[in-house]
Design a protein around this motif. Structure first.
Motif, mmCIF file in Angstrom:
data_model
loop_
_atom_site.group_PDB
_atom_site.id
_atom_site.type_symbol
_atom_site.label_atom_id
_atom_site.label_comp_id
_atom_site.label_asym_id
_atom_site.label_seq_id
_atom_site.Cartn_x
_atom_site.Cartn_y
_atom_site.Cartn_z
ATOM 1 N N ARG A 154 48.675 29.873 -23.370
ATOM 2 C CA ARG A 154 48.586 31.037 -24.305
ATOM 3 C C ARG A 154 47.597 30.292 -25.152
ATOM 4 O O ARG A 154 47.147 29.544 -25.308
ATOM 5 C CB ARG A 154 49.839 31.304 -24.924
ATOM 6 N N LYS A 184 55.931 41.867 -25.380
ATOM 7 C CA LYS A 184 54.664 41.734 -24.524
ATOM 8 C C LYS A 184 54.038 43.189 -24.366
ATOM 9 O O LYS A 184 54.781 43.886 -23.649
ATOM 10 C CB LYS A 184 55.162 40.812 -23.361
ATOM 11 N N LEU A 185 52.869 43.192 -24.359
ATOM 12 C CA LEU A 185 52.101 44.392 -24.139
ATOM 13 C C LEU A 185 50.734 44.202 -23.523
ATOM 14 O O LEU A 185 50.088 43.126 -23.866
ATOM 15 C CB LEU A 185 51.642 44.872 -25.670
ATOM 16 N N PRO A 186 50.431 45.053 -22.747
ATOM 17 C CA PRO A 186 49.103 44.992 -21.995
ATOM 18 C C PRO A 186 48.042 45.556 -22.958
ATOM 19 O O PRO A 186 48.456 46.516 -24.082
ATOM 20 C CB PRO A 186 49.173 46.058 -20.839
ATOM 21 N N CYS A 187 46.748 45.251 -22.989
ATOM 22 C CA CYS A 187 45.847 45.841 -23.846
ATOM 23 C C CYS A 187 44.585 45.880 -23.196
ATOM 24 O O CYS A 187 44.122 45.225 -22.141
ATOM 25 C CB CYS A 187 45.812 45.203 -25.213
ATOM 26 N N ARG A 188 43.566 46.740 -23.808
ATOM 27 C CA ARG A 188 42.233 46.836 -23.098
ATOM 28 C C ARG A 188 41.424 46.466 -24.140
ATOM 29 O O ARG A 188 41.635 46.747 -25.102
ATOM 30 C CB ARG A 188 41.908 48.327 -22.609
ATOM 31 N N MET A 206 41.007 44.285 -18.836
ATOM 32 C CA MET A 206 42.500 44.126 -19.310
ATOM 33 C C MET A 206 43.003 42.528 -19.803
ATOM 34 O O MET A 206 42.503 41.790 -19.219
ATOM 35 C CB MET A 206 43.203 44.700 -18.341
ATOM 36 N N LYS A 220 46.256 33.968 -17.128
ATOM 37 C CA LYS A 220 46.914 34.200 -15.807
ATOM 38 C C LYS A 220 47.791 32.833 -15.211
ATOM 39 O O LYS A 220 48.664 33.126 -14.607
ATOM 40 C CB LYS A 220 45.577 34.439 -14.952
ATOM 41 N N GLU A 249 51.421 38.697 -26.160
ATOM 42 C CA GLU A 249 52.870 38.916 -27.065
ATOM 43 C C GLU A 249 52.543 38.716 -28.523
ATOM 44 O O GLU A 249 51.662 38.021 -29.088
ATOM 45 C CB GLU A 249 53.862 37.740 -26.530
ATOM 46 N N PHE A 303 47.543 35.742 -26.603
ATOM 47 C CA PHE A 303 47.296 36.085 -25.207
ATOM 48 C C PHE A 303 47.859 35.264 -23.846
ATOM 49 O O PHE A 303 48.036 33.966 -24.236
ATOM 50 C CB PHE A 303 45.776 35.857 -24.934
ATOM 51 N N ARG A 326 46.773 40.571 -21.410
ATOM 52 C CA ARG A 326 48.197 40.959 -21.830
ATOM 53 C C ARG A 326 48.602 39.953 -23.157
ATOM 54 O O ARG A 326 47.718 38.580 -23.322
ATOM 55 C CB ARG A 326 49.071 40.331 -20.868
#
Length: 344
Positions: free
Chosen positions: A147, A102-106, A187, A143, A191, A140, A189
């Motif tokens: 997904r 699981k990673l954040p991204c912009r 931003m 919130k 997986e 993705f 998030r």
């Protein structure tokens, strides 16, 4: 309570916890079972229950028919054991070599390449690189915990932003936002990597790449990976769409065809518009494949896009045109609407 699972023909064993699906348990323990959507819509995780009992959750009727259930087939993404099981399933070598993270991204860039297609580029955090196989996808994490899945269109060696091709689904919470309000530097998030739709590099068979719509995205990653690795197996790319504007990266595919002697590109339109001045192939894209290649016994097929296209290709290629079922790899793009309308 846990149940013991034995896979045939390999004999590998693992355990499933109470209320855990067979697929979830396998992935948790590094067992490479085939899968795609993980929600009972695509059928990629289908296998046979040789002994034992399961509870099969709601799923698409096209992914698992009543006749298949009577023959002992199951979808392991939504099957929970009620006893020890012995299963017959094709394991996927290397599928667990790239563990999901699981990673954040912009949002690095948004480029509208067709009326309903957005190319999204994602920038990962500094010093982070996602390792994946060409053809895999990410999810993705929204919130509300829901997904949304999208294939990675850039090849694994690519050092820049990750590229996704996103089709607008009117009324879809995520894609409505992408096409109306999302902007650069937002931003998100995710997986990934996920899925077992990726190039089998150990094979030497000629390849048919079959896409509808944005199903081109993972096939783009596969082609660019093969170019980078200098894999020169014969490749025939068939890309189907309704109208010319829907072939949103046709020029790139034509460039591959001009540069690579072992590569051919066949665009196919089902409903060409007058302004297309279309002189190319028309009809259903999988039918154009068999018109050109009536005997697929020597081939591997990688099919990606609308579920109806993937299902028709699997049925016709294996049933009438000699393609061995084990040489058909697919990723059906199932939406929330598709799943809701087809659950049984």
């Amino acid at each position: 309570m846990t149940f013991n699972i034995t896979l045939r023909p390999s004999g590998r064993q693992f355990q499933v916890e109470t209320n855990e699906s067979v697929l979830a348990a396998a992935l948790r323990q590094g067992i490479g079972l085939p899968y795609g959507c993980k929600n009972g819509a695509c059928g990629s995780c289908k296998g046979a229950v040789l002994s034992g009992a399961i509870e099969q959750a709601a799923h698409s009727a096209s992914a698992l028919s009543n006749d298949e259930k009577l023959q002992g087939m199951a979808l392991f993404c939504c099957a929970t054991p009620t006893s020890d099981l012995e299963l017959k399933v094709r394991e996927v070598a290397g599928a667990t070599d790239m563990p999901a993270r699981k990673l954040p991204c912009r949002i690095h860039a948004l480029e509208r390449v067709a009326d309903d297609v957005m190319v999204m580029r994602l920038q990962l955090p500094a010093h982070q690189k996602l390792q994946y196989f060409a053809g895999q996808y990410i999810e993705f994490i929204l919130k509300d915990g829901k997904r949304r899945s999208y294939s990675i269109a850039t090849p694994p060696h690519h050092d820049g932003p990750l590229e996704l091709h996103i089709r607008h689904m009117p009324g879809g919470v995520f894609t409505d936002h992408v096409f109306s309000a999302m902007k650069e530097r937002d931003m998100l998030r995710f997986e990934g990597p996920l899925g077992t739709f990726f190039l089998r590099e150990e094979s030497t068979r000629p390849i048919v790449l079959l896409a509808s719509g944005t199903g081109f995205a993972p096939l783009k990653a596969i082609v660019e990976h093969m170019i980078f690795k200098q894999i020169e197996r014969p490749i025939s790319l068939y890309w189907g769409a309704r109208r010319g504007k829907d072939l949103y990266m046709a020029e790139l595919a034509q460039q591959w065809a001009q540069a690579l002697p072992h590569f051919s590109f066949v665009p196919v339109l089902s409903e060409p518009a007058p302004e297309d001045n279309w002189q190319g192939r028309t009809g259903f894209v999988h039918q154009v494949v068999v018109a050109d290649l009536p005997d697929l016994s020597a081939y591997e097929v990688y099919a990606c896009g609308a579920p109806v296209m993937v299902e028709a290709a699997l049925r016709d290629f294996t049933g009438q045109h000699n393609l061995p079922p084990e040489n058909f790899y697919a990723d059906a793009f199932t939406s929330e609407v598709d799943l809701a309308n087809s659950l049984t």
